[in-house]
Design a protein around this motif. Structure first.
Motif, PDB file in Angstrom:
ATOM      1  N   TYR A  37      44.814-118.864  33.469  1.00  0.00           N
ATOM      2  CA  TYR A  37      45.970-119.339  32.721  1.00  0.00           C
ATOM      3  C   TYR A  37      47.173-119.276  33.648  1.00  0.00           C
ATOM      4  O   TYR A  37      47.286-118.362  34.457  1.00  0.00           O
ATOM      5  CB  TYR A  37      46.237-118.488  31.484  1.00  0.00           C
ATOM      6  N   SER A  38      48.061-120.250  33.509  1.00  0.00           N
ATOM      7  CA  SER A  38      49.175-120.342  34.439  1.00  0.00           C
ATOM      8  C   SER A  38      50.399-120.936  33.760  1.00  0.00           C
ATOM      9  O   SER A  38      50.291-121.645  32.764  1.00  0.00           O
ATOM     10  CB  SER A  38      48.746-121.229  35.608  1.00  0.00           C
ATOM     11  N   ASN A  39      51.573-120.637  34.316  1.00  0.00           N
ATOM     12  CA  ASN A  39      52.810-121.291  33.889  1.00  0.00           C
ATOM     13  C   ASN A  39      53.125-122.492  34.766  1.00  0.00           C
ATOM     14  O   ASN A  39      53.741-123.442  34.310  1.00  0.00           O
ATOM     15  CB  ASN A  39      53.985-120.311  33.951  1.00  0.00           C
ATOM     16  N   SER A  40      52.728-122.451  36.038  1.00  0.00           N
ATOM     17  CA  SER A  40      53.005-123.527  36.987  1.00  0.00           C
ATOM     18  C   SER A  40      51.786-123.754  37.865  1.00  0.00           C
ATOM     19  O   SER A  40      51.178-122.799  38.342  1.00  0.00           O
ATOM     20  CB  SER A  40      54.192-123.169  37.884  1.00  0.00           C
ATOM     21  N   VAL A  41      51.467-125.029  38.072  1.00  0.00           N
ATOM     22  CA  VAL A  41      50.332-125.392  38.916  1.00  0.00           C
ATOM     23  C   VAL A  41      50.750-126.548  39.801  1.00  0.00           C
ATOM     24  O   VAL A  41      51.348-127.523  39.333  1.00  0.00           O
ATOM     25  CB  VAL A  41      49.112-125.806  38.057  1.00  0.00           C
ATOM     26  N   LEU A  42      50.432-126.449  41.074  1.00  0.00           N
ATOM     27  CA  LEU A  42      50.690-127.505  42.043  1.00  0.00           C
ATOM     28  C   LEU A  42      49.339-128.077  42.457  1.00  0.00           C
ATOM     29  O   LEU A  42      48.453-127.332  42.882  1.00  0.00           O
ATOM     30  CB  LEU A  42      51.429-126.927  43.248  1.00  0.00           C
ATOM     31  N   LEU A  43      49.176-129.415  42.290  1.00  0.00           N
ATOM     32  CA  LEU A  43      47.915-130.087  42.589  1.00  0.00           C
ATOM     33  C   LEU A  43      48.121-131.203  43.601  1.00  0.00           C
ATOM     34  O   LEU A  43      49.189-131.798  43.659  1.00  0.00           O
ATOM     35  CB  LEU A  43      47.329-130.715  41.319  1.00  0.00           C
ATOM     36  N   ALA A  44      47.062-131.506  44.356  1.00  0.00           N
ATOM     37  CA  ALA A  44      47.061-132.634  45.292  1.00  0.00           C
ATOM     38  C   ALA A  44      45.959-133.604  44.883  1.00  0.00           C
ATOM     39  O   ALA A  44      44.977-133.212  44.244  1.00  0.00           O
ATOM     40  CB  ALA A  44      46.830-132.139  46.715  1.00  0.00           C
ATOM     41  N   ASP A  45      46.108-134.878  45.270  1.00  0.00           N
ATOM     42  CA  ASP A  45      45.116-135.921  44.977  1.00  0.00           C
ATOM     43  C   ASP A  45      44.757-135.926  43.495  1.00  0.00           C
ATOM     44  O   ASP A  45      43.603-135.765  43.113  1.00  0.00           O
ATOM     45  CB  ASP A  45      43.854-135.740  45.829  1.00  0.00           C
ATOM     46  N   VAL A  46      45.759-136.151  42.675  1.00  0.00           N
ATOM     47  CA  VAL A  46      45.630-135.969  41.229  1.00  0.00           C
ATOM     48  C   VAL A  46      45.249-137.261  40.519  1.00  0.00           C
ATOM     49  O   VAL A  46      45.823-138.314  40.773  1.00  0.00           O
ATOM     50  CB  VAL A  46      46.959-135.437  40.646  1.00  0.00           C
ATOM     51  N   GLU A  47      44.282-137.135  39.626  1.00  0.00           N
ATOM     52  CA  GLU A  47      43.921-138.205  38.701  1.00  0.00           C
ATOM     53  C   GLU A  47      44.332-137.741  37.304  1.00  0.00           C
ATOM     54  O   GLU A  47      44.060-136.601  36.913  1.00  0.00           O
ATOM     55  CB  GLU A  47      42.423-138.468  38.750  1.00  0.00           C
ATOM     56  N   MET A  48      44.988-138.624  36.555  1.00  0.00           N
ATOM     57  CA  MET A  48      45.432-138.313  35.201  1.00  0.00           C
ATOM     58  C   MET A  48      44.450-138.950  34.228  1.00  0.00           C
ATOM     59  O   MET A  48      44.355-140.171  34.149  1.00  0.00           O
ATOM     60  CB  MET A  48      46.854-138.796  34.994  1.00  0.00           C
ATOM     61  N   VAL A  49      43.707-138.114  33.520  1.00  0.00           N
ATOM     62  CA  VAL A  49      42.566-138.563  32.729  1.00  0.00           C
ATOM     63  C   VAL A  49      42.877-138.480  31.236  1.00  0.00           C
ATOM     64  O   VAL A  49      43.383-137.464  30.756  1.00  0.00           O
ATOM     65  CB  VAL A  49      41.327-137.690  33.035  1.00  0.00           C
ATOM     66  N   VAL A  50      42.542-139.548  30.513  1.00  0.00           N
ATOM     67  CA  VAL A  50      42.602-139.557  29.051  1.00  0.00           C
ATOM     68  C   VAL A  50      41.268-140.099  28.550  1.00  0.00           C
ATOM     69  O   VAL A  50      40.855-141.192  28.955  1.00  0.00           O
ATOM     70  CB  VAL A  50      43.757-140.435  28.512  1.00  0.00           C
ATOM     71  N   ILE A  51      40.595-139.354  27.690  1.00  0.00           N
ATOM     72  CA  ILE A  51      39.350-139.797  27.087  1.00  0.00           C
ATOM     73  C   ILE A  51      39.711-140.467  25.765  1.00  0.00           C
ATOM     74  O   ILE A  51      40.082-139.808  24.797  1.00  0.00           O
ATOM     75  CB  ILE A  51      38.374-138.615  26.861  1.00  0.00           C
ATOM     76  N   GLU A  52      39.613-141.791  25.749  1.00  0.00           N
ATOM     77  CA  GLU A  52      40.102-142.582  24.621  1.00  0.00           C
ATOM     78  C   GLU A  52      39.393-142.245  23.310  1.00  0.00           C
ATOM     79  O   GLU A  52      40.034-142.159  22.260  1.00  0.00           O
ATOM     80  CB  GLU A  52      39.964-144.073  24.946  1.00  0.00           C
ATOM     81  N   ALA A  53      38.093-142.050  23.330  1.00  0.00           N
ATOM     82  CA  ALA A  53      37.364-141.738  22.094  1.00  0.00           C
ATOM     83  C   ALA A  53      37.856-140.426  21.476  1.00  0.00           C
ATOM     84  O   ALA A  53      38.026-140.333  20.257  1.00  0.00           O
ATOM     85  CB  ALA A  53      35.868-141.673  22.369  1.00  0.00           C
ATOM     86  N   LYS A  54      38.094-139.436  22.316  1.00  0.00           N
ATOM     87  CA  LYS A  54      38.593-138.152  21.796  1.00  0.00           C
ATOM     88  C   LYS A  54      40.042-138.274  21.344  1.00  0.00           C
ATOM     89  O   LYS A  54      40.466-137.596  20.410  1.00  0.00           O
ATOM     90  CB  LYS A  54      38.416-137.052  22.838  1.00  0.00           C
ATOM     91  N   ARG A  55      40.805-139.132  21.996  1.00  0.00           N
ATOM     92  CA  ARG A  55      42.183-139.383  21.546  1.00  0.00           C
ATOM     93  C   ARG A  55      42.160-139.994  20.142  1.00  0.00           C
ATOM     94  O   ARG A  55      42.928-139.601  19.276  1.00  0.00           O
ATOM     95  CB  ARG A  55      42.900-140.321  22.517  1.00  0.00           C
ATOM     96  N   PHE A  56      41.247-140.937  19.898  1.00  0.00           N
ATOM     97  CA  PHE A  56      41.121-141.531  18.570  1.00  0.00           C
ATOM     98  C   PHE A  56      40.709-140.479  17.539  1.00  0.00           C
ATOM     99  O   PHE A  56      41.178-140.509  16.401  1.00  0.00           O
ATOM    100  CB  PHE A  56      40.138-142.699  18.564  1.00  0.00           C
ATOM    101  N   ASP A  57      39.831-139.562  17.938  1.00  0.00           N
ATOM    102  CA  ASP A  57      39.459-138.473  17.023  1.00  0.00           C
ATOM    103  C   ASP A  57      40.698-137.690  16.603  1.00  0.00           C
ATOM    104  O   ASP A  57      40.871-137.352  15.429  1.00  0.00           O
ATOM    105  CB  ASP A  57      38.454-137.522  17.671  1.00  0.00           C
ATOM    106  N   TYR A  58      41.555-137.392  17.573  1.00  0.00           N
ATOM    107  CA  TYR A  58      42.801-136.682  17.273  1.00  0.00           C
ATOM    108  C   TYR A  58      43.675-137.514  16.326  1.00  0.00           C
ATOM    109  O   TYR A  58      44.198-137.000  15.340  1.00  0.00           O
ATOM    110  CB  TYR A  58      43.580-136.357  18.549  1.00  0.00           C
TER     111      TYR A  58
END
Length: 164
Positions: free
Chosen positions: A30-51
């Motif tokens: 668990y973290s308050n701040s995270v620094l990432l490289a080579d980042v892909e931003m992922v959204v799973i559409e089917a699960k978004r529809f479930d929400y």
């Protein structure tokens, strides 16, 4: 180390997961701040529809990339995941503070499943799928930027070399 970072709403922090020995994603930190490289931003559409249909929160969006640095979320829960690998190999060092300060002046990224099916630049609402570098901060701040945005006197190369 390849990780997935997502907002942990009940704990008001970020959850860092990595691939375990059994090839499944496991919560490691668990973290308050995270620094990432080579980042892909992922959204799973089917699960978004479930929400959207149920209104029940589920995990359907995250950042996936190489962990560069992460701080430790101060929880009272003694059983909260704390990865020695993350704490020792990817600590939040002074260089990460400088990079974070620069990142906050770069592209603010947002995600709201009620507004869009993708991560977006907050200023323009243009979709954003990836970024060379990303700073995520709890509870819901995210910034995308490039190595060229960081001043030359910051040891970003050393941080990225350790992340590879």
């Amino acid at each position: 180390m390849l990780v997935r970072v997502y907002r942990n709403i009940p704990r008001n922090c970020l959850t860092v997961a990595h691939i375990g020995d059994d090839d499944n994603w496991k919560v490691a930190h668990y973290s308050n701040s995270v620094l990432l490289a080579d980042v892909e931003m992922v959204v799973i559409e089917a699960k978004r529809f479930d929400y959207l249909r149920s209104g029940r929160v589920n995990l359907h969006a995250w950042l996936e990339g190489q962990l560069v640095a992460a701080d430790t979320f101060a929880l009272d829960d003694a059983e909260a995941p704390r990865s020695d690998i993350v704490e020792n190999r990817f600590p939040w060092v002074p260089e990460a503070d400088v990079v974070a300060e620069v990142a906050r002046d770069c592209t603010a990224v947002g995600y709201n499943p009620d507004r869009a099916r993708f991560f977006y630049e907050k200023e323009t609402m243009d979709a954003i799928e990836s970024a060379p570098l990303t700073l995520a901060e709890a509870p819901a701040k995210c910034y995308a930027f490039a190595p060229d945005d960081v001043p030359a006197d910051v040891a970003l190369d050393q941080l990225l070399k350790e992340a590879a």
